[in-house]
Design a protein around this motif. Sequence first.
Motif, PDB file in Angstrom:
ATOM      1  N   UNK A   3       0.838  -1.209   0.000  1.00 18.21           N
ATOM      2  CA  UNK A   3       0.000   0.000   0.000  1.00 18.21           C
ATOM      3  C   UNK A   3       0.875   1.261   0.000  1.00 18.21           C
ATOM      4  N   UNK A   7       1.011   4.261  -2.787  1.00 17.14           N
ATOM      5  CA  UNK A   7       0.801   5.669  -2.450  1.00 17.14           C
ATOM      6  C   UNK A   7       1.953   6.536  -2.959  1.00 17.14           C
ATOM      7  N   UNK A  10       1.911   7.101  -6.739  1.00 10.52           N
ATOM      8  CA  UNK A  10       0.850   7.958  -7.234  1.00 10.52           C
ATOM      9  C   UNK A  10       1.361   9.341  -7.638  1.00 10.52           C
ATOM     10  N   UNK A  42       1.734  -3.653 -10.762  1.00 14.13           N
ATOM     11  CA  UNK A  42       0.382  -3.483 -10.218  1.00 14.13           C
ATOM     12  C   UNK A  42      -0.384  -2.322 -10.821  1.00 14.13           C
ATOM     13  N   UNK A  44      -2.808  -0.442 -12.863  1.00 10.47           N
ATOM     14  CA  UNK A  44      -4.016  -0.767 -13.620  1.00 10.47           C
ATOM     15  C   UNK A  44      -4.073   0.063 -14.894  1.00 10.47           C
TER      16      UNK A  44
ATOM     17  N   UNK B  78     -10.459  -6.177 -13.564  1.00  5.95           N
ATOM     18  CA  UNK B  78      -9.472  -5.794 -12.538  1.00  5.95           C
ATOM     19  C   UNK B  78      -8.275  -5.063 -13.139  1.00  5.95           C
ATOM     20  N   UNK B  79      -7.922  -5.497 -14.333  1.00  6.36           N
ATOM     21  CA  UNK B  79      -6.804  -4.850 -15.017  1.00  6.36           C
ATOM     22  C   UNK B  79      -7.116  -3.391 -15.329  1.00  6.36           C
ATOM     23  N   UNK B  80      -8.390  -3.078 -15.512  1.00  3.78           N
ATOM     24  CA  UNK B  80      -8.799  -1.709 -15.785  1.00  3.78           C
ATOM     25  C   UNK B  80      -8.906  -0.894 -14.507  1.00  3.78           C
ATOM     26  N   UNK B  81      -9.664  -1.395 -13.521  1.00  4.57           N
ATOM     27  CA  UNK B  81      -9.917  -0.578 -12.327  1.00  4.57           C
ATOM     28  C   UNK B  81      -8.882  -0.776 -11.226  1.00  4.57           C
ATOM     29  N   UNK B  82      -8.067  -1.831 -11.325  1.00  2.00           N
ATOM     30  CA  UNK B  82      -7.060  -2.069 -10.289  1.00  2.00           C
ATOM     31  C   UNK B  82      -7.663  -2.600  -9.002  1.00  2.00           C
ATOM     32  N   UNK B  83      -6.854  -2.561  -7.941  1.00  2.00           N
ATOM     33  CA  UNK B  83      -7.293  -3.128  -6.659  1.00  2.00           C
ATOM     34  C   UNK B  83      -8.308  -2.252  -5.957  1.00  2.00           C
TER      35      UNK B  83
END
Lengths: 126, 122
Positions: A3, A7, A10, A42, A44, B78-83
Amino acid sequence: MGKQQTEMLKGILEGIVLAILARRPAYGYEITASLRDRGFTDTAEGTVYAILVRIEQKGLVDVEKVPSEKGPPRKVYTVNAAGTTSLDEFWQGWTFLADRVAQLRDDHARHTTDADTTDTHTTQEN
Amino acid sequence: MAAKWIETLTGSLEQKKQYKQITARLKALPEPYGTAAQAVKRYLLYAGGVFDGDIMMQMFSDFADLWEQAAADGTPVRGIVGDDPVEFAEAFAQAYGGKHWIDKERARLNQSIDDAERGEKK
């Protein structure tokens, strides 16, 4: 990626995306793929898309729509002069932060090794 | 419900037409993209805070592009919106900066602190 790392990332992802685009113009999905290749596993696709939208709104990239065999036309993003300036500022900011944070880490490392040599019988767990 | 709200918000017929088109595009998405897109769109309407009609249309048009692309490429939801879907939706809305409900309050807060600061200097 934890996490905390998410952050941290970002704040710098926009700069990273600009840096990738500065190498050569690319489609959105190519940028996501490039990020994954570089270990940002990770990230997206939607997040990258939102960043592309943002840098487009800010006028940092030129966008060309290319018809696609499947789905809507795909956008090719090219860094323009304003984007190059923004990327230069990003590198300056990054260097400034990275230097100072590394300094802190070194101080911390020295401090803990000093503690090791003075405090016998205490075990340091790093 | 949201459609009604948007009509009171956006005066122009052109925008209404655009909004109808976008709604149709989202409805036409195959599953699970349709459900996912609908859910994020709902959140954007309630919490996105964008109130300029033109910018909102631009946002939803880009939004429809994103999901059509995902459906065409077979990218996992999930690949689009992520976690963190909320995080994604907010980052998405943020990209359309400068015209949010909250802007007025932000300006007001800044103004109030400026006023308070001036009081200090007397």
